[in-house]
Scaffold this motif. Sequence first.
Motif, PDB file in Angstrom:
ATOM      1  N   ASN A 199       0.822  -1.212   0.000  1.00 45.68           N
ATOM      2  CA  ASN A 199       0.000   0.000   0.000  1.00 45.68           C
ATOM      3  C   ASN A 199       0.856   1.261   0.000  1.00 45.68           C
ATOM      4  OD1 ASN A 199      -2.391  -1.417  -0.061  1.00 45.68           O
ATOM      5  ND2 ASN A 199      -2.687  -1.373   2.165  1.00 45.68           N
ATOM      6  N   GLN A 200       1.956   1.233   0.774  1.00 43.23           N
ATOM      7  CA  GLN A 200       2.845   2.393   0.820  1.00 43.23           C
ATOM      8  C   GLN A 200       3.509   2.621  -0.534  1.00 43.23           C
ATOM      9  OE1 GLN A 200       5.255   1.132   4.146  1.00 43.23           O
ATOM     10  NE2 GLN A 200       4.288   2.603   5.551  1.00 43.23           N
ATOM     11  N   GLU A 220       0.944   3.976  -2.917  1.00 51.67           N
ATOM     12  CA  GLU A 220       0.655   5.378  -2.625  1.00 51.67           C
ATOM     13  C   GLU A 220       1.784   6.286  -3.124  1.00 51.67           C
ATOM     14  OE1 GLU A 220      -0.396   8.248   1.207  1.00 51.67           O
ATOM     15  OE2 GLU A 220      -0.496   6.056   1.395  1.00 51.67           O
ATOM     16  N   SER A 270       1.544   6.463  -6.889  1.00 54.48           N
ATOM     17  CA  SER A 270       0.398   7.281  -7.258  1.00 54.48           C
ATOM     18  C   SER A 270       0.724   8.769  -7.115  1.00 54.48           C
ATOM     19  CB  SER A 270      -0.808   6.913  -6.389  1.00 54.48           C
ATOM     20  OG  SER A 270      -1.933   7.687  -6.735  1.00 54.48           O
ATOM     21  N   THR A 271       1.379   9.122  -6.031  1.00 53.20           N
ATOM     22  CA  THR A 271       1.764  10.518  -5.791  1.00 53.20           C
ATOM     23  C   THR A 271       2.744  11.008  -6.854  1.00 53.20           C
ATOM     24  OG1 THR A 271       1.433  10.271  -3.410  1.00 53.20           O
ATOM     25  CG2 THR A 271       2.811  12.117  -4.147  1.00 53.20           C
ATOM     26  N   CYS A 287      -2.735   2.744 -10.737  1.00 56.72           N
ATOM     27  CA  CYS A 287      -2.543   2.707  -9.281  1.00 56.72           C
ATOM     28  C   CYS A 287      -3.895   2.671  -8.565  1.00 56.72           C
ATOM     29  CB  CYS A 287      -1.736   3.919  -8.817  1.00 56.72           C
ATOM     30  SG  CYS A 287       0.003   3.892  -9.296  1.00 56.72           S
ATOM     31  N   HIS A 288      -4.810   3.510  -9.030  1.00 60.13           N
ATOM     32  CA  HIS A 288      -6.148   3.542  -8.414  1.00 60.13           C
ATOM     33  C   HIS A 288      -6.900   2.239  -8.696  1.00 60.13           C
ATOM     34  CE1 HIS A 288      -6.402   7.578  -6.751  1.00 60.13           C
ATOM     35  NE2 HIS A 288      -5.763   8.030  -7.817  1.00 60.13           N
TER      36      HIS A 288
END
Length: 218
Positions: free
Chosen positions: A4-5, A8, A11-12, A34-35
């Motif tokens: 998850n990290q 994230e 995604s960022t 990613c989403h």
Amino acid sequence: ETVNQALEAASTAFQQRLAADASDVTARCHWAECHAFAQQYKEAESILREGLSLEDRPNLRNALSQLYVEIANVRLRDSALNVDLARRLLVQSLAISPANLEVITQLSKLPAARLSIPQQDLEIPLTYWLEQLQEDNQSSARIAVAHLLKICGRTGEAIQRLEHGLDEHPESRALLAPLYADASDTAARREAHAADGCTFAPKITTQGRRAKALVASG
């Protein structure tokens, strides 16, 4: 670092790339991925549609089309009762990317709907494949058109198109057999309905005999 990290962080990073350059199609597709990986499908769809509103790019169309296929498959795994939802998603996928024969095949294999899909909902892929068939009489185009006609409830026309030139395209036999059976079942249902509740023992229709003969010849 957890999955998850990492997701994230990725995604960022893609979001920041898009903030710097909204035309970065690669970053947009990866950000949507990613989403989607996190099953945040509305966000993924929004990202891709925003890109298409800026510029109609094949990569974005393919990504959005595949997103709908992914959602359809997830919903079907969740429950077989989601078949109508999956069907609508696959139709959406084809409206965006009509050339995807795999989606047409997947749509044709779903359990039959109570009502045929309206032809206007499949007008884009049907038009595309009819043009392909006119330009080059390839087996893939013939099969795609037959599948789409059958999905629209035009089984008789699908059969006629496959029967025409069967000697040139013998591989069409594999698709003709279930179409004959479907046409036979449809005729039997109509005859039973016309009987209005009377005891009904349907005859083997012409299409039914043809289906059996075709299977036997294979």
